[in-house]
Design an enzyme around this catalytic site. Structure first.
Site, PDB file in Angstrom:
ATOM      1  N   GLU A   1     -16.855   0.601  10.144  1.00 37.38           N
ATOM      2  CA  GLU A   1     -15.386   0.552   9.904  1.00 37.38           C
ATOM      3  C   GLU A   1     -14.343   0.637  11.222  1.00 37.38           C
ATOM      4  OE1 GLU A   1     -14.758   3.428   5.949  1.00 37.38           O
ATOM      5  OE2 GLU A   1     -15.330   4.598   7.742  1.00 37.38           O
TER       6      GLU A   1
ATOM      7  N   LYS B   1      -6.362   3.309   3.353  1.00 38.35           N
ATOM      8  CA  LYS B   1      -7.055   4.807   3.120  1.00 38.35           C
ATOM      9  C   LYS B   1      -7.259   5.009   1.547  1.00 38.35           C
ATOM     10  CE  LYS B   1      -7.904   9.041   4.403  1.00 38.35           C
ATOM     11  NZ  LYS B   1      -9.189   9.237   5.098  1.00 38.35           N
TER      12      LYS B   1
ATOM     13  N   GLU C   1     -23.770   7.048   6.170  1.00 41.93           N
ATOM     14  CA  GLU C   1     -22.428   7.581   6.393  1.00 41.93           C
ATOM     15  C   GLU C   1     -22.208   7.138   8.018  1.00 41.93           C
ATOM     16  OE1 GLU C   1     -18.519   8.858   6.555  1.00 41.93           O
ATOM     17  OE2 GLU C   1     -20.006   7.800   4.932  1.00 41.93           O
TER      18      GLU C   1
ATOM     19  N   ARG D   1      -2.499   4.600   5.811  1.00 44.48           N
ATOM     20  CA  ARG D   1      -3.000   4.064   4.641  1.00 44.48           C
ATOM     21  C   ARG D   1      -3.663   2.736   4.821  1.00 44.48           C
ATOM     22  NH1 ARG D   1      -1.239   6.530  -0.484  1.00 44.48           N
ATOM     23  NH2 ARG D   1      -1.428   4.376  -1.438  1.00 44.48           N
TER      24      ARG D   1
ATOM     25  N   LYS E   1     -19.290   4.569   9.241  1.00 42.10           N
ATOM     26  CA  LYS E   1     -18.216   5.111  10.336  1.00 42.10           C
ATOM     27  C   LYS E   1     -18.274   4.016  11.523  1.00 42.10           C
ATOM     28  CE  LYS E   1     -16.491   7.287   8.626  1.00 42.10           C
ATOM     29  NZ  LYS E   1     -16.674   7.461   7.204  1.00 42.10           N
TER      30      LYS E   1
ATOM     31  N   ASN F   1       3.389  -1.285  -5.750  1.00 40.58           N
ATOM     32  CA  ASN F   1       1.816  -1.361  -5.124  1.00 40.58           C
ATOM     33  C   ASN F   1       1.060  -1.585  -6.511  1.00 40.58           C
ATOM     34  OD1 ASN F   1       2.159  -0.205  -2.746  1.00 40.58           O
ATOM     35  ND2 ASN F   1       1.809   1.895  -3.160  1.00 40.58           N
ATOM     36  N   GLY F   2      -0.084  -2.250  -6.286  1.00 39.68           N
ATOM     37  CA  GLY F   2      -1.045  -2.570  -7.436  1.00 39.68           C
ATOM     38  C   GLY F   2      -1.114  -4.173  -7.511  1.00 39.68           C
TER      39      GLY F   2
ATOM     40  N   CYS G   1       0.818  -1.302   0.154  1.00 47.79           N
ATOM     41  CA  CYS G   1       0.067  -0.088  -0.016  1.00 47.79           C
ATOM     42  C   CYS G   1       0.881   1.365   0.032  1.00 47.79           C
ATOM     43  CB  CYS G   1      -0.998  -0.128   1.320  1.00 47.79           C
ATOM     44  SG  CYS G   1      -2.292   1.246   1.297  1.00 47.79           S
TER      45      CYS G   1
ATOM     46  N   TRP H   1      -0.226  -4.140   2.177  1.00 50.81           N
ATOM     47  CA  TRP H   1      -1.594  -4.646   2.725  1.00 50.81           C
ATOM     48  C   TRP H   1      -1.733  -5.789   1.620  1.00 50.81           C
ATOM     49  CZ3 TRP H   1      -6.965  -3.241   0.036  1.00 50.81           C
ATOM     50  CH2 TRP H   1      -7.676  -3.865   0.894  1.00 50.81           C
TER      51      TRP H   1
ATOM     52  N   HIS I   1     -40.532  -1.873   5.846  1.00 49.72           N
ATOM     53  CA  HIS I   1     -40.380  -2.810   4.395  1.00 49.72           C
ATOM     54  C   HIS I   1     -39.220  -3.765   4.638  1.00 49.72           C
ATOM     55  CE1 HIS I   1     -43.351  -0.600   2.056  1.00 49.72           C
ATOM     56  NE2 HIS I   1     -42.920   0.461   2.517  1.00 49.72           N
TER      57      HIS I   1
END
Length: 612
Positions: free
Chosen positions: A492, A607, A485, A27, A489, A102-103, A2, A76, A508
């Site tokens: 997470e 991140k 949101e 990150r 939060k 990275n990738g 990462c 990561w 419903h």
């Protein structure tokens, strides 16, 4: 992925690399390492391990790395579990080339089989290791950069790489495709990083590499070329971020610091974007001609995660003020559903980092179909910024906490101002109405500050409810995305299952979940649909649900429905998301702290998501 950091110059590389890695911790990562060229030994040396950078720092104290050229990485895991073998940097068979990446390399298994057949020995489960062995394959009677160039032509997928070689220790090579890479310019030294934040202590002048470009760094110079070999000339830009902005400054966590920075961020946005005395919005970097914007007949918003929730609020805002249809897509879905996009559409992308892979792909798809593209972004010179027709920067400063807070309200603020700007162009609002709305939003920083002065009340509520096994967040109208949101939060950073829902949809399905073992957060500020929200709260109460209400100051009716009320200042319903978001952020933060979670670096999250 990462995080990548690289250095070449006159000073000892180890402390530079370590500082850069520490600045990249936010990150998210699960292993880390670095490699340097040691002149005395005429060899590359590597230190790497699973775990945190503090563990690497301890290892380096007992086994230091010398040398003036090196690369570092925090990983990561994508291919292979977090362990020492899979951690970066990776070496070739002879230990003469070190590489960080990275990738994701999509054709790595085919390449690995081919290279293994040629006698190359692999020590890891990663896709990254095939790159260093490919470079080794082509590193015969050519400079290291030519070997890298040949190797990269074989790859399918995305990459940002840093490479050093024992044979050419005065060079540091970087290249990118789909993952960010930035060069920092110093005096008799140069730097390579995946993120500006890693360079804040060392360089203010930076050059952003673009896709399919390579840079060869020495202590005295920088040479940029395309992967096809053509030279590239690009001027450096100056970074305005201050080192102190990326430090905790006495706060226990970056997330809490960034929550408390929101009034200042909004003040900054308003001072930059609203002409004093004229009550007019302006965007100096917008770049899309007013004539084209005024002819737009619909807007498509693409974003991921928190930015997607800002985009959902943007739908309410833009449709209300500008009178044109707005749709909102999760970026990863937009590109795969053959979206109906034309030259009369505006595709508005939202991203804190400007490097979100799915959002980048969505913007490219929109451009291919002829749409105008505009990005709301926090990071100068990022990939989304460079590939879009226009940009509006949020200027929120570095956001280090993985869970986004101040970036969310900054994105919302820009959406409000852009909607007012577009309403002026399309003449859907008179200038007097625009001026009144600007007056109202100018009061929001003061209201945000009032909430932050009462955060001990939110902390007490978190203590009383942190043990619940799940949460339901309910909101209506423009606060429905805020409910989404708030749930994001909480899940997470506390790992508690949480779901956001439009309150009118509760009957419903979600009403079946309500009992005394879960908490329901109801966003119920003073508004034209307040009574509807009260009805929902009564339904929850009759089923013995545990209710936490977000309500406007002076609301006595809400006290009859629940003892748990978090009061916020009264504000215009239209601008209320800028106010209601803050107590939800604080609630998530304090619940996570009470549960002993790693607030700034929640497990499994990064991140900036630069791969699909």
């Amino acid at each position: 992925m990462c995080g990548i950091i690289g250095y070449i110059g006159d000073r000892d590389a180890q402390p530079v690399l370590l500082d850069g890695l520490q600045r990249l911790e936010y990150r998210g990562y699960d292993s880390c390492g670095m490699a340097t060229y040691i002149e005395k030994k005429r060899a590359l040396s590597v230190r790497k391990l699973p775990g945190k950078i503090k563990d690497l720092e301890k290892l380096l104290k007992s086994k230091p790395l010398m040398g003036n050229c090196g690369i570092g990485h925090c990983r990561w895991a994508t291919h292979g579990v977090p362990n020492q073998a899979n951690a970066h940097p990776h070496l070739d068979c002879k230990g003469e080339i070190a590489l960080v990446h990275n990738g994701i390399i999509e054709n790595y298994s085919v390449l690995k089989k081919e290279l293994s057949g040629e006698g190359h020995k692999f020590l890891s489960q990663t896709d990254t290791e095939v790159i260093v062995h490919l470079i080794e394959k082509y590193y015969k009677h050519v400079p290291i950069e030519e070997a890298v160039r040949k190797a990269l032509h074989k790859l399918e997928g995305s990459f940002a790489i840093g490479v050093i070689s024992k044979k050419e220790p005065l060079k540091l090579v970087g290249a990118r495709l789909g993952s960010p890479l930035v060069i920092g310019k110093g005096k008799d030294e140069n730097f390579l990083a995946s993120d500006i934040s890693a360079l804040l202590d060392f360089a203010k002048d930076v050059i952003f590499l673009e896709d399919k470009e390579m840079a060869v760094l020495t202590a005295q110079g920088i040479k940029i070329s395309k992967l096809t070999g053509e030279p590239v000339t690009r001027e450096a830009v100056k970074i305005a971020w201050d080192v102190s902005q990326a430090q905790k400054q006495g706060w226990p966590h970056f997330m809490l610091k960034e929550i408390n920075e929101q009034p200042k961020v909004l003040d900054n946005i308003l001072s930059r974007r609203v002409q004093q005395g004229k009550n007019r919005v302006f965007f100096e970097e917008l770049a899309i001609p007013d004539k084209r914007l005024s002819s737009v007949d619909s807007i498509l918003i693409v974003a991921c995660g928190t930015a997607y929730h800002a985009g959902l609020c943007g739908k309410y805002i833009l449709e209300d003020l500008c009178g044109i249809p707005v749709s909102v897509d999760v970026s990863s879905e937009f590109r795969y559903r053959n979206p109906l996009v034309s030259k009369n559409n505006l595709v508005l992308s939202i991203s804190q980092s400007g490097e979100t892979a799915d959002t980048l792909a969505a913007v490219r798809e929109a451009k291919n179909k002829g749409a105008a593209t505009l990005t709301i972004c926090n990071c100068l010179g990022s990939s989304l910024v460079r590939e879009s027709d226009g940009v509006i920067y949020t200027h929120a400063g570095p956001e280090i906490g993985v869970a986004s807070t101040k970036a969310f309200t900054a994105q919302l603020s820009i959406l409000y101002l852009f909607a007012l700007y577009l309403a002026g162009l399309k003449k859907t609002l008179p200038q007097t109405k625009i001026a009144k709305l600007l007056d109202k939003i100018s009061a929001i920083p003061r209201l945000q500050t009032e909430i932050l002065k009462k955060q001990d009340l939110v902390k007490m509520s978190a203590r009383r409810h942190h043990h619940f096994g799940s949460f339901l967040f309910l909101g209506r109208n423009v606060n429905y995305p805020v409910a989404l949101e708030g749930a994001l939060k909480l899940k997470e950073i506390s790992y508690i299952p949480a779901e956001g829902y439009p309150a009118g949809e509760m009957k419903h399905g979600p009403i079946a979940l309500i009992d005394e073992y879960r908490a329901v957060v109801c966003i119920a500020p003073e508004s034209r649909i307040y009574e509807k929200m009260v009805s929902n709260i009564q339904e929850i109460r009759s089923r013995r649900g545990i209710i936490i209400a977000i309500a406007s100051d002076g609301d006595e009716k809400i006290k009859d429905l629940t003892r748990e009320v978090i009061y916020i200042p009264k504000t215009d319903e239209f601008f209320s998301p800028l106010v209601t978001a803050i107590p939800l952020q604080l609630l998530a933060y304090h619940v996570a702290v009470k549960r002993g979670c790693n607030v700034d670096q929640p497990r499994n999250l990064a991140k900036s998501v630069t791969v699909e």
